[in-house]
Scaffold this active site. Structure first.
Site, mmCIF file in Angstrom:
data_model
loop_
_atom_site.group_PDB
_atom_site.id
_atom_site.type_symbol
_atom_site.label_atom_id
_atom_site.label_comp_id
_atom_site.label_asym_id
_atom_site.label_seq_id
_atom_site.Cartn_x
_atom_site.Cartn_y
_atom_site.Cartn_z
ATOM 1 N N LYS A 18 7.146 5.395 21.774
ATOM 2 C CA LYS A 18 7.933 4.182 21.575
ATOM 3 C C LYS A 18 7.214 3.290 20.573
ATOM 4 C CE LYS A 18 11.705 2.190 23.420
ATOM 5 N NZ LYS A 18 12.994 2.891 23.523
ATOM 6 N N THR A 63 10.935 7.349 26.636
ATOM 7 C CA THR A 63 10.317 6.305 25.822
ATOM 8 C C THR A 63 10.582 4.918 26.404
ATOM 9 O OG1 THR A 63 12.222 6.138 24.319
ATOM 10 C CG2 THR A 63 10.496 7.723 23.757
ATOM 11 N N ARG A 182 -12.299 -13.304 -15.672
ATOM 12 C CA ARG A 182 -10.891 -13.160 -15.317
ATOM 13 C C ARG A 182 -10.670 -13.601 -13.879
ATOM 14 N NH1 ARG A 182 -10.052 -6.667 -13.888
ATOM 15 N NH2 ARG A 182 -11.782 -6.558 -12.401
ATOM 16 N N GLN A 231 -14.539 -1.957 -7.724
ATOM 17 C CA GLN A 231 -15.254 -0.877 -7.050
ATOM 18 C C GLN A 231 -16.603 -1.330 -6.507
ATOM 19 O OE1 GLN A 231 -13.435 -0.606 -9.751
ATOM 20 N NE2 GLN A 231 -12.517 1.420 -9.994
ATOM 21 N N HIS A 259 -2.787 -8.522 -10.520
ATOM 22 C CA HIS A 259 -3.112 -9.106 -11.815
ATOM 23 C C HIS A 259 -2.470 -10.467 -12.053
ATOM 24 C CE1 HIS A 259 -4.967 -5.340 -12.882
ATOM 25 N NE2 HIS A 259 -3.847 -4.675 -12.647
#
Length: 299
Positions: A18, A63, A182, A231, A259
């Site tokens: 469920k 269920t 940035r 990263q 971005h």
């Protein structure tokens, strides 16, 4: 009755359950009330597959019963946190039915926060504050050891400087310009595995991981911390989590690079010095990694 086609196939996995079972639990201690609202997906795997093979439903726990069980256990056991409650649900089905082979629970907690003013907390009023979504996964096999993951998702963070991206590989299709400075915006998804399911302060561990992700992303409050790539920020966050929280053995983090591009206003006779930017929903970069503790060599 088996057919010729049946002889050429085999089961890879089966399961049923469920989804989106919702519960709000209120704990009243006099006039002071505490709440936790959750949403659970419960999946069971049975020893037999006669329901698939012959339509025999005699082993199926409906269920609707699974839904009722979640509600009943919330009353009987209470909900300290979503991790422990998920373990309680797994344990119930594995100990109450001898034909349940595996139980899995995915659970999310609604981000309610107690109202406060001038440092005084309200006794029973809350505000929905979706800063981040807390979730967990618990899985246990019959006579097996439970495996618990916790996680945070939809945690959107942004910093306006101290991020760049330079020195990347170029080929004839590359048009991206190098950036020394940035905006860095991402919606963090992190999921980590505990090395045990007992004697763990799940609330404290979750809070500590979340705080570590934010700390490593932002850096010191007075000056920040430079990120040469998503990263590197992602990896250093994982290493710091494993260093700080000994109960965690493995952590996956996904950081989509959402971005913001500076709008060219030269045709309007305006000089835009990275003050007005255009948010882009897509496409976005997607950076992911999973880190775990090294396995100690056995002598």
């Amino acid at each position: 009755m088996a057919t010729a086609s049946d002889q050429n196939v085999e089961f890879v996995r089966t399961g049923y359950g469920k989804n989106t079972v919702k519960v709000l639990v209120i704990r009243r201690q006099g006039s002071h009330h505490t709440i936790i609202e959750l949403k659970a997906d419960v999946e069971l795997t049975l020893k037999t597959r006669k329901d698939y093979l012959s339509g025999d439903n005699s082993d199926i726990i409906p269920t609707d019963t699974i839904k009722n069980t979640v509600h009943a256990l919330a009353k009987i056991k209470g909900v300290k946190n979503i991790e422990q409650f998920s373990l309680d649900i797994c344990n119930h089905f594995l100990t109450s039915f001898n034909h349940v082979l595996r139980a899995k629970v995915h659970m999310e907690e609604a981000p309610w926060r107690r109202l406060d003013k001038n440092g005084i907390e309200h006794a029973h009023a809350f505000i929905f504050s979706p800063e981040a979504c807390r979730f967990c996964d618990a899985e246990q096999d019959l006579n097996g050891i439970p495996v618990v993951h916790s996680g945070v998702k939809d945690m959107k963070v942004l910093k306006t400087t101290q991020s760049g991206f330079e020195g990347f590989l170029r080929d004839r299709f590359t048009t991206l310009q190098e950036a020394k400075d940035r905006c860095f915006c991402t919606s963090v998804y992190a999921r980590w595995r505990y090395n045990r399911s007992h004697d763990v302060d799940f609330d404290a561990a979750w809070k500590r991981v979340k705080e570590t992700i934010i700390e490593k992303f932002a850096g010191p409050y007075d000056r920040g911390e430079y990120s040469p790539s998503v990263q590197k920020t992602l990896y250093e966050t994982q290493v710091l989590v494993l260093d700080r929280i000994l109960e965690v053995d493995e952590i996956e983090i996904i950081m989509p690079n959402q971005h913001y591009f500076t709008i060219d206003m030269t045709k309007m006779g305006l000089m835009n010095k990275d003050e007005v930017l255009l948010p882009l929903d897509n496409p976005s970069g997607n950076i992911t990694g999973t880190v775990r503790r090294k396995q100690r060599a056995r002598l």
